[in-house]
Design a protein around this motif. Structure first.
Motif, PDB file in Angstrom:
ATOM      1  N   LEU A 520       0.811  -1.222   0.000  1.00 38.98           N
ATOM      2  CA  LEU A 520       0.000   0.000   0.000  1.00 38.98           C
ATOM      3  C   LEU A 520       0.841   1.267   0.000  1.00 38.98           C
ATOM      4  CD1 LEU A 520      -2.810  -1.033   2.512  1.00 38.98           C
ATOM      5  CD2 LEU A 520      -2.920  -0.964   0.027  1.00 38.98           C
ATOM      6  N   LEU A 521       2.144   1.145   0.327  1.00 39.38           N
ATOM      7  CA  LEU A 521       2.997   2.331   0.305  1.00 39.38           C
ATOM      8  C   LEU A 521       3.485   2.664  -1.097  1.00 39.38           C
ATOM      9  CD1 LEU A 521       5.124   1.828   3.555  1.00 39.38           C
ATOM     10  CD2 LEU A 521       3.185   3.349   3.201  1.00 39.38           C
ATOM     11  N   ARG A 522       3.290   1.762  -2.053  1.00 37.67           N
ATOM     12  CA  ARG A 522       3.709   2.024  -3.421  1.00 37.67           C
ATOM     13  C   ARG A 522       2.642   2.827  -4.166  1.00 37.67           C
ATOM     14  NH1 ARG A 522       6.088  -3.847  -5.476  1.00 37.67           N
ATOM     15  NH2 ARG A 522       7.811  -4.007  -3.965  1.00 37.67           N
ATOM     16  N   LEU A 523       3.110   3.656  -5.109  1.00 38.07           N
ATOM     17  CA  LEU A 523       2.171   4.420  -5.933  1.00 38.07           C
ATOM     18  C   LEU A 523       1.541   3.500  -6.966  1.00 38.07           C
ATOM     19  CD1 LEU A 523       4.175   7.722  -6.550  1.00 38.07           C
ATOM     20  CD2 LEU A 523       2.274   7.367  -4.986  1.00 38.07           C
ATOM     21  N   PRO A 524       0.217   3.533  -7.122  1.00 39.46           N
ATOM     22  CA  PRO A 524      -0.441   2.652  -8.102  1.00 39.46           C
ATOM     23  C   PRO A 524      -0.222   3.136  -9.535  1.00 39.46           C
ATOM     24  CG  PRO A 524      -2.041   4.095  -7.088  1.00 39.46           C
ATOM     25  CD  PRO A 524      -0.737   4.363  -6.385  1.00 39.46           C
ATOM     26  N   ASN A 525      -0.401   2.235 -10.467  1.00 33.28           N
ATOM     27  CA  ASN A 525      -0.280   2.561 -11.889  1.00 33.28           C
ATOM     28  C   ASN A 525      -1.504   3.373 -12.323  1.00 33.28           C
ATOM     29  OD1 ASN A 525       0.034   2.693 -14.633  1.00 33.28           O
ATOM     30  ND2 ASN A 525       0.649   0.548 -14.863  1.00 33.28           N
ATOM     31  N   PRO A 526      -1.315   4.594 -12.847  1.00 36.58           N
ATOM     32  CA  PRO A 526      -2.483   5.398 -13.260  1.00 36.58           C
ATOM     33  C   PRO A 526      -3.338   4.728 -14.323  1.00 36.58           C
ATOM     34  CG  PRO A 526      -0.501   6.756 -13.140  1.00 36.58           C
ATOM     35  CD  PRO A 526      -0.058   5.338 -13.011  1.00 36.58           C
ATOM     36  N   ILE A 527      -2.718   3.923 -15.192  1.00 35.64           N
ATOM     37  CA  ILE A 527      -3.493   3.230 -16.227  1.00 35.64           C
ATOM     38  C   ILE A 527      -4.471   2.260 -15.575  1.00 35.64           C
ATOM     39  CG2 ILE A 527      -3.375   1.766 -18.270  1.00 35.64           C
ATOM     40  CD1 ILE A 527      -2.239   4.559 -18.672  1.00 35.64           C
ATOM     41  N   HIS A 528      -3.996   1.541 -14.550  1.00 35.94           N
ATOM     42  CA  HIS A 528      -4.876   0.597 -13.859  1.00 35.94           C
ATOM     43  C   HIS A 528      -5.967   1.328 -13.082  1.00 35.94           C
ATOM     44  CE1 HIS A 528      -1.379  -2.560 -13.825  1.00 35.94           C
ATOM     45  NE2 HIS A 528      -1.864  -2.327 -15.032  1.00 35.94           N
ATOM     46  N   HIS A 576      -9.527   3.415  -2.341  1.00 36.25           N
ATOM     47  CA  HIS A 576      -8.090   3.240  -2.562  1.00 36.25           C
ATOM     48  C   HIS A 576      -7.771   2.556  -3.889  1.00 36.25           C
ATOM     49  CE1 HIS A 576      -9.445  -0.607  -1.001  1.00 36.25           C
ATOM     50  NE2 HIS A 576      -8.333  -1.164  -1.469  1.00 36.25           N
ATOM     51  N   THR A 577      -8.799   2.177  -4.630  1.00 38.70           N
ATOM     52  CA  THR A 577      -8.558   1.488  -5.909  1.00 38.70           C
ATOM     53  C   THR A 577      -8.879   2.351  -7.121  1.00 38.70           C
ATOM     54  OG1 THR A 577     -10.799   0.553  -5.820  1.00 38.70           O
ATOM     55  CG2 THR A 577      -8.995  -0.767  -4.881  1.00 38.70           C
TER      56      THR A 577
END
Length: 662
Positions: A520-528, A576-577
């Protein structure tokens, strides 16, 4: 078939009594606001009661169409607010009568009031407007001595201050007159004293004729003295009768009478439509005349003299078609003459175009005022219906009668309408907006509001629930809400502590596995995030199980367990998704970069918040398990072996079957 029922008569009576009172209140407020524009015309004029009565009568007739909508808004809001406050509206709905059915008698009345408003604007209003401004013009033409107060210096006459000790309004005589006249500098003035006098206007209304009796004229003669002398000579004249002419513009002309009849506000709808064709034809003829003048000026007027034009023609014949080259071949005198002629011609053309543009603009403005008044007769009448469908549903929703909350809401609605209507009228009059757009903007804005309030009131929907709007705002901004679990007065079933302990262990196990699998500390992929669907079913499952356990343990009598339950956070399971549940909203948000950046950062914030919430749940689970061990059959050391205990397995199977059945 429409039949008049007792309920219709009852509601109509409630509305009618309120309408009469609110109408006179609204009429009084509008008249006082209108009166300030003409207070200088009536104060100190010595007008008779008959003239004052006519002044207020015509003013009232002119303002009645504006008072109708506001009175309908206020009276309908108070009427249905009273019905709601006294629970009579609840009884009406309990009898199977919908709100629209309760409205039907007042809908008919509102439509009739709209017709009355149109009649006043089309028939009564124009005639009252003409009579009002004729009366106002007559008040301007009244004897000027009425303007001069007693015992005070009056400076309304240019370069003159006049003091009158006493005046007789019946004869027009002034007594104890003192006049200071300033014709140049401070040293060039005259002081006139007279026992009595009489003042009247000249025929063209541009001067005042003052007849003075038994007085003295003292005047400095600075303009006639010799240069270099220190003393200022003066003259003193004693007179028995003296006639003085003073410059004074009464602010009117004979053209004012024709302007009153030609004003669009003083015309009926039929007269406006008839005059519009004549005005349009006249404006078109003026435009064609201006076009012909411009064409003759630019194509037939010679800028240079005939001899110079012959020389220029010879230069052109020599295959030299450049204007600049032809100008350079002229002599200095010819160049100077040509430039002066061109400058003079350009200045004359610019002045002529400016004058014609001003005149054409005034004609176009006069035509637009006719269009504005024609549309206003319909929109102002239709506003009566709109204000009813705003006031009556609001009264049914708010359920507050009297002159408190209804007056505040009515004022707010009327302010919105007044701003929109006046802004649209000014913009349309100044040709910044089209006439139809400017005159219908208030109607277009208020109609959906009326439909919305009527729909909400008819369906008993919540509109003014502050808690609902607070929850929506907190959800948008991502603000946290807290639990408030307290001890129940009556407990029907005790909590199943062993089963709750089992589920808490399962929840802790799933949280640990989730934390290891999802960083959860990682930045998510904007495409996803924006362009691929997907909900976090694991968190949803964990949160549903936790809520079931909290709901069961809330039946406990132990205060420490209840206090620990309030430490459980309320988890946002989807924020968060991705920003929205709808796929197309996520795609649109991702395409719009500033908006997408905001929601992306918001989602990152929710990921950090989820990580903190999961750690909080783990810590609270450990504390609750230790406390529940005092009430559950197994000991604290055997909690890890709950899955292998037969009675726990049976409890889980029965609970899952019961939940699936429900």
């Amino acid at each position: 078939m429409f039949r008049i029922k007792k309920l219709d008569i009852f509601i109509a009576k409630q509305f009618g009594m309120l309408f009469v009172g609110t109408f006179f209140i609204c009429q009084f407020v509008l008249m006082m606001q209108f009166l300030w524009r003409y207070v200088d015309e009536i104060i100190g004029k010595g007008l008779s009661l008959e003239v004052m009565a006519q002044f207020f009568w015509y003013m009232g007739l002119m303002l009645m169409p504006q008072a109708f909508p506001l009175a309908i808004l206020l009276s309908s809001l108070i009427a249905f607010g009273n019905l709601g406050e006294s629970s009579e509206l609840t009884a009406i709905k309990a009898a199977g009568i919908s709100l629209i059915q309760a409205f039907r008698s007042l809908i008919v009345i509102s439509v009739l009031m709209a017709g009355v408003s149109f009649y006043f604007q089309n028939v009564v209003g124009p005639q009252a407007n003409q009579d009002f401004y004729r009366l106002l013009l007559g008040m301007k033409q009244k004897s000027p001595e009425a303007d001069i107060p007693e015992g005070v210096f009056y400076d309304g006459i240019p370069s003159t201050n006049i003091y009158v000790q006493k005046k007789d309004m019946n004869t027009g005589m002034l007594y104890g007159i003192m006049i200071y006249r300033m014709t140049g500098s401070y040293e060039d003035q005259a002081i006139i004293l007279a026992d009595s006098g009489m003042m009247q206007s000249t025929a063209e209304k541009k001067h005042l004729l003052l007849n003075l009796y038994n007085g003295v004229w003292n005047e400095n003669m600075r303009s006639q003295d010799l240069a270099g002398t220190a003393d200022v000579p003066y003259r003193r004249e004693t007179f028995v009768h003296k006639r003085i002419v003073l410059d004074f513009d009464g602010g009117f002309s004979m053209a004012d009478i024709s302007d009153i009849a030609g004003d669009a506000r003083a015309k009926s709808l039929g007269k406006i439509l008839h005059d519009k064709d004549s005005l349009q034809e006249f404006n078109d003829s003026v435009g064609r005349a201006y076009y012909e003048d411009a064409k003759r000026f630019f194509f037939t007027r010679n800028i240079v003299s005939q001899s110079d034009s012959i020389k220029i023609s010879k230069l052109v014949a020599q295959n030299d078609n450049s204007i600049d080259s032809m100008f350079t071949k002229l002599s200095d005198i010819q160049k100077k003459s040509t430039l002066q002629s061109a400058i003079s011609s350009a200045q004359s053309c610019a002045s002529d175009l400016e004058m014609k543009g001003t005149y054409a603009g005034s004609l176009h403005r006069y035509f637009r005022t006719h269009q504005i008044q024609a549309i206003l007769k319909f929109t102002l009448a239709f506003t009566c219906i709109i204000f009813f469908f705003i006031g009556a549903p609001l009264g049914a929703i708010i359920r507050k009668g009297g002159l408190g909350v209804p007056v505040i809401i009515s004022v707010l609605v009327f302010i919105v309408y007044y701003i929109l209507d006046n802004t649209g009228m000014r913009m349309a009059r100044d040709d910044q907006w089209t006439v139809w757009y400017g005159m219908t903007i208030s109607t277009v804005v208020l109609t959906p509001i009326a439909v919305f309030f009527t729909y909400k009131a008819n369906n008993d929907s919540v509109v003014f629930n502050i808690d609902m709007y607070k929850q929506i705002l907190m959800h948008i901004l991502g603000l946290r809400t807290h639990r408030h679990i307290s001890r129940k007065e009556v407990i029907i079933e005790e909590p199943m502590y062993a089963l709750d302990a089992y589920y808490l262990l399962q929840i802790s196990k799933e949280i640990k596995e989730y934390s290891e699998a999802h960083k959860l500390l990682r930045l998510p992929n904007p495409i996803h995030v924006f362009f691929r669907p997907g909900d976090d079913q694991t968190i949803q499952h964990i949160y549903n199980q936790l809520e079931d356990v909290i709901d069961d343990l809330s039946n406990t009598k132990d205060a420490q367990i209840l206090n620990a339950l309030n430490h459980y956070p309320i988890v946002a399971t989807h924020a968060h998704t991705r920003p929205f549940r709808q796929k197309w909203l996520n795609i649109m948000t991702g395409i719009i970069l500033p908006l997408g950046l905001f929601f992306y950062l918001r989602m990152c914030r929710f990921r950090l918040r989820l990580r903190k919430d999961l750690n909080n749940i783990l810590e609270t689970n450990e504390w609750v398990l230790e406390r529940v061990a005092n009430f559950a059959p197994p000991s604290p050391r055997s909690f890890k072996d709950l899955e292998s205990m037969p009675f726990v397995t049976e409890l889980v199977r029965d609970y899952e079957a019961k939940k699936h059945k429900n």
